[in-house]
Write a protein that holds these residues in place. Structure first.
Motif, PDB file in Angstrom:
ATOM      1  N   UNK A  70       4.189 132.272 -18.345  1.00 43.29           N
ATOM      2  CA  UNK A  70       2.878 132.928 -18.421  1.00 43.29           C
ATOM      3  C   UNK A  70       1.893 132.250 -17.466  1.00 43.29           C
ATOM      4  N   UNK A  71       0.899 133.032 -17.030  1.00 42.18           N
ATOM      5  CA  UNK A  71      -0.187 132.499 -16.213  1.00 42.18           C
ATOM      6  C   UNK A  71      -1.509 132.886 -16.861  1.00 42.18           C
ATOM      7  N   UNK A  72      -2.379 131.883 -17.019  1.00 37.98           N
ATOM      8  CA  UNK A  72      -3.715 132.119 -17.539  1.00 37.98           C
ATOM      9  C   UNK A  72      -4.707 131.857 -16.419  1.00 37.98           C
ATOM     10  N   UNK A  73      -5.564 132.830 -16.155  1.00 39.51           N
ATOM     11  CA  UNK A  73      -6.593 132.691 -15.126  1.00 39.51           C
ATOM     12  C   UNK A  73      -7.891 132.234 -15.778  1.00 39.51           C
ATOM     13  N   UNK A  74      -8.491 131.203 -15.189  1.00 38.60           N
ATOM     14  CA  UNK A  74      -9.781 130.712 -15.658  1.00 38.60           C
ATOM     15  C   UNK A  74     -10.795 130.971 -14.557  1.00 38.60           C
ATOM     16  N   UNK A  75     -11.817 131.753 -14.889  1.00 38.00           N
ATOM     17  CA  UNK A  75     -12.889 132.028 -13.939  1.00 38.00           C
ATOM     18  C   UNK A  75     -14.116 131.246 -14.379  1.00 38.00           C
ATOM     19  N   UNK A  76     -14.520 130.293 -13.541  1.00 37.50           N
ATOM     20  CA  UNK A  76     -15.675 129.456 -13.839  1.00 37.50           C
ATOM     21  C   UNK A  76     -16.948 130.295 -13.799  1.00 37.50           C
ATOM     22  N   UNK A  77     -17.987 129.822 -14.460  1.00 37.61           N
ATOM     23  CA  UNK A  77     -19.262 130.543 -14.500  1.00 37.61           C
ATOM     24  C   UNK A  77     -19.869 130.718 -13.115  1.00 37.61           C
ATOM     25  N   UNK A  78     -19.678 129.736 -12.269  1.00 39.58           N
ATOM     26  CA  UNK A  78     -20.226 129.799 -10.914  1.00 39.58           C
ATOM     27  C   UNK A  78     -19.282 129.063  -9.967  1.00 39.58           C
ATOM     28  N   UNK A  79     -19.504 129.248  -8.692  1.00 36.79           N
ATOM     29  CA  UNK A  79     -18.670 128.606  -7.680  1.00 36.79           C
ATOM     30  C   UNK A  79     -18.762 127.085  -7.817  1.00 36.79           C
ATOM     31  N   UNK A  80     -17.625 126.426  -7.706  1.00 36.71           N
ATOM     32  CA  UNK A  80     -17.552 124.974  -7.860  1.00 36.71           C
ATOM     33  C   UNK A  80     -17.399 124.347  -6.469  1.00 36.71           C
ATOM     34  N   UNK A  81     -18.430 123.679  -5.959  1.00 36.14           N
ATOM     35  CA  UNK A  81     -18.395 123.133  -4.598  1.00 36.14           C
ATOM     36  C   UNK A  81     -17.204 122.199  -4.353  1.00 36.14           C
TER      37      UNK A  81
END
Length: 134
Positions: A70-81
């Motif tokens: 399985x693959x879980x995608x995590x989308x952060x709240x904002x771009x991480x520099x």
């Protein structure tokens, strides 16, 4: 093993002891010719022992590949520099799971020494399937 690889592994081990766990993305190019399909509702946490690898997709998206396929995608709240360019991060947790309330730290390589960079909040984990383009 050459000296550079040994030094890099030593640096990773040292930082892991100080920071918790380090995730190194596989570093593959993202010439993805597939469509992503979200399956089910997002979950708050994944078990650490079930994570087999990570793949930094872009500056705010990380795929967590799990044992069993399985693959879980995590989308952060904002771009991480620095996340996409470095493709490595650390995290610290004492619960045996990585959750949507946890913080990751981008790791920068300065002359063979890994140092913490930006701190970024994780989002929820969405189970995804990749559907090959025809």
């Amino acid at each position: 093993m050459n000296k550079t690889a040994l030094f890099t592994l030593s640096a990773i081990a040292a930082i892991a002891g100080a920071c918790g766990t380090i995730a190194l993305a596989h570093g593959g190019k993202h010439s993805e010719k597939s469509t992503i399909k979200a399956v089910g509702e997002p979950i708050k946490c994944v078990r650490l022992h079930a994570i087999s690898s990570t793949d930094v997709v872009d500056g705010k998206t990380i795929d967590f590949k799990m044992r069993g396929g399985k693959t879980y995608r995590n989308t952060l709240d904002r771009k991480c520099p620095g996340l996409k360019s470095e493709e490595r991060f650390s995290y610290r947790t004492s619960l045996g799971q990585l959750c949507d309330v946890d913080i990751i730290h981008v790791l920068h390589n300065y002359s063979g020494t890994l140092e913490k960079g930006a701190s970024c909040s994780l989002g929820k984990f969405q189970y995804i399937e990749k559907i090959s383009a025809k």
